[in-house]
Enzyme design. Structure first.
Site, PDB file in Angstrom:
ATOM      1  N   HIS A   5      85.396  38.030  50.532  1.00  0.00           N
ATOM      2  CA  HIS A   5      85.546  36.666  50.005  1.00  0.00           C
ATOM      3  C   HIS A   5      85.328  36.704  48.671  1.00  0.00           C
ATOM      4  O   HIS A   5      85.325  35.515  47.983  1.00  0.00           O
ATOM      5  CB  HIS A   5      84.704  35.620  50.655  1.00  0.00           C
ATOM      6  CG  HIS A   5      84.961  35.399  52.252  1.00  0.00           C
ATOM      7  ND1 HIS A   5      86.345  34.943  52.740  1.00  0.00           N
ATOM      8  CD2 HIS A   5      84.457  35.731  53.410  1.00  0.00           C
ATOM      9  CE1 HIS A   5      86.284  35.143  53.934  1.00  0.00           C
ATOM     10  NE2 HIS A   5      84.944  35.413  54.276  1.00  0.00           N
TER      11      HIS A   5
ATOM     12  N   CYS B 246      50.337  34.483  30.669  1.00  0.00           N
ATOM     13  CA  CYS B 246      49.173  34.701  29.918  1.00  0.00           C
ATOM     14  C   CYS B 246      47.600  34.840  30.496  1.00  0.00           C
ATOM     15  O   CYS B 246      47.591  34.289  31.828  1.00  0.00           O
ATOM     16  CB  CYS B 246      48.683  33.690  28.895  1.00  0.00           C
ATOM     17  SG  CYS B 246      50.242  33.172  28.006  1.00  0.00           S
TER      18      CYS B 246
ATOM     19  N   ARG C  64      49.729  40.733  34.935  1.00  0.00           N
ATOM     20  CA  ARG C  64      50.274  39.251  34.966  1.00  0.00           C
ATOM     21  C   ARG C  64      51.318  39.169  33.884  1.00  0.00           C
ATOM     22  O   ARG C  64      52.329  38.279  34.033  1.00  0.00           O
ATOM     23  CB  ARG C  64      49.290  38.288  34.309  1.00  0.00           C
ATOM     24  CG  ARG C  64      47.832  38.336  35.259  1.00  0.00           C
ATOM     25  CD  ARG C  64      46.955  37.384  34.805  1.00  0.00           C
ATOM     26  NE  ARG C  64      47.646  36.117  34.437  1.00  0.00           N
ATOM     27  CZ  ARG C  64      47.250  35.199  35.372  1.00  0.00           C
ATOM     28  NH1 ARG C  64      46.874  35.276  36.383  1.00  0.00           N
ATOM     29  NH2 ARG C  64      47.819  33.783  35.183  1.00  0.00           N
TER      30      ARG C  64
ATOM     31  N   GLU D 170      65.730  40.850  49.233  1.00  0.00           N
ATOM     32  CA  GLU D 170      64.538  41.433  48.665  1.00  0.00           C
ATOM     33  C   GLU D 170      64.965  42.897  47.919  1.00  0.00           C
ATOM     34  O   GLU D 170      64.226  43.199  46.878  1.00  0.00           O
ATOM     35  CB  GLU D 170      63.595  41.600  49.740  1.00  0.00           C
ATOM     36  CG  GLU D 170      62.245  42.213  49.232  1.00  0.00           C
ATOM     37  CD  GLU D 170      61.266  41.764  48.402  1.00  0.00           C
ATOM     38  OE1 GLU D 170      61.860  40.692  47.624  1.00  0.00           O
ATOM     39  OE2 GLU D 170      60.541  42.152  47.795  1.00  0.00           O
TER      40      GLU D 170
ATOM     41  N   GLU E  49      64.071  43.958  39.237  1.00  0.00           N
ATOM     42  CA  GLU E  49      62.888  43.866  38.783  1.00  0.00           C
ATOM     43  C   GLU E  49      62.117  45.270  38.063  1.00  0.00           C
ATOM     44  O   GLU E  49      61.890  45.102  36.794  1.00  0.00           O
ATOM     45  CB  GLU E  49      61.841  43.528  39.653  1.00  0.00           C
ATOM     46  CG  GLU E  49      61.730  42.153  40.043  1.00  0.00           C
ATOM     47  CD  GLU E  49      60.785  41.845  40.972  1.00  0.00           C
ATOM     48  OE1 GLU E  49      59.835  40.823  40.619  1.00  0.00           O
ATOM     49  OE2 GLU E  49      60.547  42.356  42.168  1.00  0.00           O
TER      50      GLU E  49
ATOM     51  N   LYS F 153      64.168  43.887  44.198  1.00  0.00           N
ATOM     52  CA  LYS F 153      62.947  45.028  43.623  1.00  0.00           C
ATOM     53  C   LYS F 153      63.677  45.859  42.702  1.00  0.00           C
ATOM     54  O   LYS F 153      63.266  46.282  41.560  1.00  0.00           O
ATOM     55  CB  LYS F 153      62.811  45.814  44.760  1.00  0.00           C
ATOM     56  CG  LYS F 153      61.522  45.370  45.959  1.00  0.00           C
ATOM     57  CD  LYS F 153      60.401  45.236  45.291  1.00  0.00           C
ATOM     58  CE  LYS F 153      60.098  43.780  44.647  1.00  0.00           C
ATOM     59  NZ  LYS F 153      59.627  42.574  45.361  1.00  0.00           N
TER      60      LYS F 153
ATOM     61  N   TRP G 163      52.195  35.704  27.176  1.00  0.00           N
ATOM     62  CA  TRP G 163      53.510  35.768  27.588  1.00  0.00           C
ATOM     63  C   TRP G 163      54.072  34.561  26.758  1.00  0.00           C
ATOM     64  O   TRP G 163      54.163  33.589  27.247  1.00  0.00           O
ATOM     65  CB  TRP G 163      53.623  35.584  28.943  1.00  0.00           C
ATOM     66  CG  TRP G 163      54.892  36.016  29.569  1.00  0.00           C
ATOM     67  CD1 TRP G 163      55.449  37.261  29.902  1.00  0.00           C
ATOM     68  CD2 TRP G 163      55.985  35.051  30.066  1.00  0.00           C
ATOM     69  NE1 TRP G 163      56.513  37.232  30.494  1.00  0.00           N
ATOM     70  CE2 TRP G 163      56.992  35.572  30.524  1.00  0.00           C
ATOM     71  CE3 TRP G 163      55.911  33.594  30.198  1.00  0.00           C
ATOM     72  CZ2 TRP G 163      58.019  35.007  31.059  1.00  0.00           C
ATOM     73  CZ3 TRP G 163      57.089  33.046  30.658  1.00  0.00           C
ATOM     74  CH2 TRP G 163      58.167  33.744  31.080  1.00  0.00           C
TER      75      TRP G 163
ATOM     76  N   ASN H 256      46.628  29.126  28.423  1.00  0.00           N
ATOM     77  CA  ASN H 256      47.730  29.393  29.325  1.00  0.00           C
ATOM     78  C   ASN H 256      48.309  28.181  29.578  1.00  0.00           C
ATOM     79  O   ASN H 256      47.512  27.255  29.858  1.00  0.00           O
ATOM     80  CB  ASN H 256      47.089  30.342  30.341  1.00  0.00           C
ATOM     81  CG  ASN H 256      48.173  30.447  31.426  1.00  0.00           C
ATOM     82  OD1 ASN H 256      49.364  30.338  31.215  1.00  0.00           O
ATOM     83  ND2 ASN H 256      47.613  31.020  32.685  1.00  0.00           N
ATOM     84  N   GLY H 257      49.507  28.291  29.501  1.00  0.00           N
ATOM     85  CA  GLY H 257      50.392  26.772  29.847  1.00  0.00           C
ATOM     86  C   GLY H 257      51.227  26.546  28.625  1.00  0.00           C
ATOM     87  O   GLY H 257      51.673  27.200  27.890  1.00  0.00           O
TER      88      GLY H 257
ATOM     89  N   LYS I 166      53.341  38.287  36.807  1.00  0.00           N
ATOM     90  CA  LYS I 166      52.771  38.238  38.231  1.00  0.00           C
ATOM     91  C   LYS I 166      52.743  36.964  38.704  1.00  0.00           C
ATOM     92  O   LYS I 166      53.076  36.576  39.740  1.00  0.00           O
ATOM     93  CB  LYS I 166      51.551  39.117  38.295  1.00  0.00           C
ATOM     94  CG  LYS I 166      51.107  39.337  39.656  1.00  0.00           C
ATOM     95  CD  LYS I 166      52.041  40.472  40.491  1.00  0.00           C
ATOM     96  CE  LYS I 166      51.502  40.668  41.691  1.00  0.00           C
ATOM     97  NZ  LYS I 166      52.484  41.074  42.566  1.00  0.00           N
TER      98      LYS I 166
HETATM   99  C1  F6R Z   1      58.962  39.654  43.017  1.00  0.00           C
HETATM  100  C2  F6R Z   1      57.983  38.781  42.812  1.00  0.00           C
HETATM  101  C3  F6R Z   1      58.261  37.486  42.411  1.00  0.00           C
HETATM  102  C4  F6R Z   1      57.291  36.346  43.291  1.00  0.00           C
HETATM  103  C5  F6R Z   1      57.505  34.834  42.734  1.00  0.00           C
HETATM  104  C6  F6R Z   1      56.804  34.089  43.614  1.00  0.00           C
HETATM  105  O1  F6R Z   1      58.759  40.811  43.229  1.00  0.00           O
HETATM  106  O2  F6R Z   1      56.838  39.081  42.900  1.00  0.00           O
HETATM  107  O3  F6R Z   1      59.574  37.084  42.872  1.00  0.00           O
HETATM  108  O4  F6R Z   1      57.573  36.440  44.573  1.00  0.00           O
HETATM  109  O5  F6R Z   1      57.273  34.756  41.534  1.00  0.00           O
HETATM  110  O6  F6R Z   1      55.390  34.090  43.560  1.00  0.00           O
HETATM  111  P1  F6R Z   1      54.308  33.657  44.285  1.00  0.00           P
HETATM  112  O7  F6R Z   1      54.344  34.387  45.589  1.00  0.00           O
HETATM  113  O8  F6R Z   1      52.936  34.121  43.794  1.00  0.00           O
HETATM  114  O9  F6R Z   1      54.578  32.047  44.438  1.00  0.00           O
END
Ligand code: F6R
Length: 612
Positions: A508, A2, A27, A485, A492, A489, A77, A103-104, A607
């Site tokens: 395996h 949120c 976010r 990674e 996501e 990507k 959210w 938020n929470g 985010k």
């Molecule tokens: C992927 C991404 C997430 C964050 C994860 C941790 O693109 O952004 O996997 O890396 O939520 O977030 P932080 O780094 O803010 O603790």
């Protein structure tokens, strides 16, 4: 998660709030709402969908609403209760005295609801937030501070709450426990938001609410209180980020812009932090002198992409010091795995936002065991920055695209430098390794530039493979975190099934999945593991999987093993992920663009993940 925006001042509140919400869209959210305080009444509008849809609804509100000088807004959210207009924030108490956004998660909302329902108060939403709203109205007897104090004591869980009382038009009240909230005062107005980027156009001097803190916002300033109601003097923190940095400019997506900013991030990090390796003491980090001689265990802890950054760092550390005991855990597991801690342990917590609930909780656990802790974050003033004695700031600037790109590069470059300083303090970094890796890092910005110049080639490759049923990303050693990674990507932003495997693991089990519809993207830097990786590639080719290779320039025979080869410049062995990741970010970006995905705001993602 949120996003919150609040304003009280001399200008029209609606535009400022909508603009603040739009800046926090990244976010992640599914519905949005606003409440405006006007002539002793609070009017609200809520939508399922984007802030742009909320703005259209605000346009249709009675014209006098544009005169409102205070208001609060929210992007939700969903956690408790479906994505509906009724469940969207702001929520209003049954007696209409209190309107708030949250938020929470209020963990004792069911108990509060049962108690208030038995007292005749009707609830209309499925949310946990409504419990806080109705309870506050129930506690309020004309003294906002007293009611807020009681509310804060009664709520269990995590909350950033921003509140308007109908009979206090020139005030906004805030409380924070567990979820971030930042407050600012500038030129006859006060503001609050979940994220500092929403406030940078007004001021760079920000007050980050601490755990257990409340604030009263008025046009003439802000006052801060502890949850017990006592006044608190608070210093602002100056954030040097430029508000232009959070602008998309001429780019179609923030993610694309942020990919392009990576040479600058690398240059800035290396120029600012090579001091880390230029001294042989813990001085820069203000660590206890001699600490690294006593420490015999190093733990990296993070989530998601930040976790993959720590895997890169772990590999660098192991490659430069074969003796050291080093691990890298995801934060949500570190907490429950019973890991060891104490004076002989150093834990390094990495979080670009500095607000990730699991990482914060893991850091608190480590501190409680007497473990030495260092935090790496991209956000000065974030919770992890304030709670950890030793913090290093990565130099990525604000990142708006939900999928992390430049913050990953900022993290791995800073981590590489930190690892070298720590090993130097320990007396185990050889001068030749130090010169080799630092020298290699200095040419990374130009290598990344040359990868960006090959975008059209990467785009064609992405278009060619975008109808693939799924992807396997495979590699060995330093390429395993890179594979993770790359797969993340693609999941996501393209929503495509993608797996990452250590290349030697394919046979395996996962190899059973391969056929002509699943693409294998393998990383074969020209090093001691090239031949072994290529053998694994051949095993996949024999099962009809189309093969793309990421190889070093000059490796012409790579073409004999693949349908397509993407070439990137040669680097020091440990640094292959630094260049490789940029090519793979561009690949994921163009696959997602071909599939017309919502690249900057992928579905279901947030985010900043502020719940556990
Ligand atoms: C992927 C991404 C997430 C964050 C994860 C941790 O693109 O952004 O996997 O890396 O939520 O977030 P932080 O780094 O803010 O603790």
């Amino acid at each position: 998660m949120c996003g919150i925006m609040g304003y009280v001042g001399g200008d029209g509140a609606s535009g400022i709030i909508l603009n603040g919400l739009a800046k926090q869209e990244y976010r992640g959210y599914d519905s949005a709402g606003i409440a405006l305080c006007l002539n002793g009444e609070i009017k609200s509008a809520k939508v399922v969908g984007r802030v742009s849809a909320l703005a259209r609804l605000v346009d249709d509100m009675p014209p006098e609403c544009m005169e409102a000088r205070s208001g609060i807004g929210h992007t939700r959210w969903a956690t408790h209760g479906g994505v509906t207009v009724t469940n969207a924030h702001p929520h209003e108490s049954a007696d209409k005295m209190v309107t708030l956004v949250h938020n929470g998660i209020i963990e004792n909302s069911k108990e509060i609801k049962a108690d208030l329902t038995s007292k005749g108060i009707d609830f209309i939403t499925e949310t946990d937030t409504e419990a806080a709203c109705q309870l506050l109205a129930h506690l309020y007897r004309g003294d906002a501070l007293a009611a807020m104090t009681c509310l804060a004591k009664s709520l269990v869980g995590a909350f950033a709450l921003v509140i308007m009382f109908k009979d206090r038009p020139g005030e906004i009240w805030c409380a924070r426990k567990g979820s971030p909230l930042v407050v600012a005062y500038s030129g006859g107005a006060s503001y609050c938001a979940s994220d500092p980027t929403a406030l940078l156009e007004f001021t760079h001097d920000l007050f980050f609410l601490d755990e257990g803190e409340m604030a009263e916002l008025r046009p003439d300033g802000c006052r801060f209180f502890c949850f017990d109601g006592t006044r608190r003097e608070k210093e602002s923190i100056h954030l040097s980020w430029d508000s232009v940095m959070s602008d998309k400019g001429h780019y179609e997506h923030f993610m694309r812009k942020e990919i392009e900013e990576q040479p600058d991030v690398l240059r800035l990090t290396i120029d600012t932090h090579t001091i880390l390796t230029s001294v042989s003491r813990e001085r820069d980090l203000n660590l206890p002198v001699g600490m690294m001689k006593r420490v015999n265990r190093v733990q990296f802890v993070a989530c998601g992409t930040s976790h993959y950054a720590t895997l890169v760092a772990r590999n660098i550390m192991e490659s430069l010091d074969e003796e050291i005991d080093v691990s890298a855990d995801v934060a949500s597991e570190y907490r429950y795995r019973g890991v060891r801690g104490g004076d002989d342990t150093l834990a390094i917590f990495v979080s670009q936002s500095g607000e990730t609930a699991d990482t914060l909780a893991a850091a608190r656990l480590a501190r409680s065991k007497g473990t030495h802790c260092i935090a790496i974050t991209n956000v000065r003033g974030s919770t992890i920055d304030r709670e950890t004695e030793h913090t290093l700031l990565s130099m990525a600037g604000p990142e708006i695209g939900v999928a992390a790109t430049k913050t990953f590069t900022g993290q791995i470059s800073l981590l590489a430098l930190l690892v070298m300083q720590l090993l130097k303090d320990r007396g185990t970094l050889s001068a030749s390794d130090e010169a080799r890796v630092i020298g290699g890092m200095r040419i990374l910005p130009s290598h990344v530039h040359s990868i960006l110049e090959r975008e059209s080639e990467i785009k064609s490759l992405a278009e060619k493979y975008s109808d693939s049923k799924g992807f396997f990303f495979i590699g060995r050693r330093e390429c395993v975190p890179l594979a993770m990674e790359a797969a993340l990507k693609l999941k996501e932003i393209a929503y495509l099934p993608s797996e990452a495997y250590a290349a030697g693991e394919m046979k395996h089990g996962p190899i059973a999945m391969l056929d002509e519809h699943l693409t294998v993207f393998a990383f074969v830097p020209d090093n001691d593991l090239r031949e072994k990786t290529l053998s694994n590639v051949e095993e996949c080719r024999a099962r009809s999987a189309p093969i793309i290779l990421l190889a070093n320039e000059g490796d012409s025979s790579a073409r004999d093993h693949a349908n397509d080869v993407l070439y990137i410049p040669r680097t020091e062995r440990e640094l292959f992920p630094f260049t490789g990741v940029v090519a793979l970010q561009l690949f994921a970006y163009h696959v997602a663009r071909t599939l017309r995905r919502d690249i900057d705001m992928p579905r279901n993602l947030a985010k900043s993940v502020t719940v556990e």
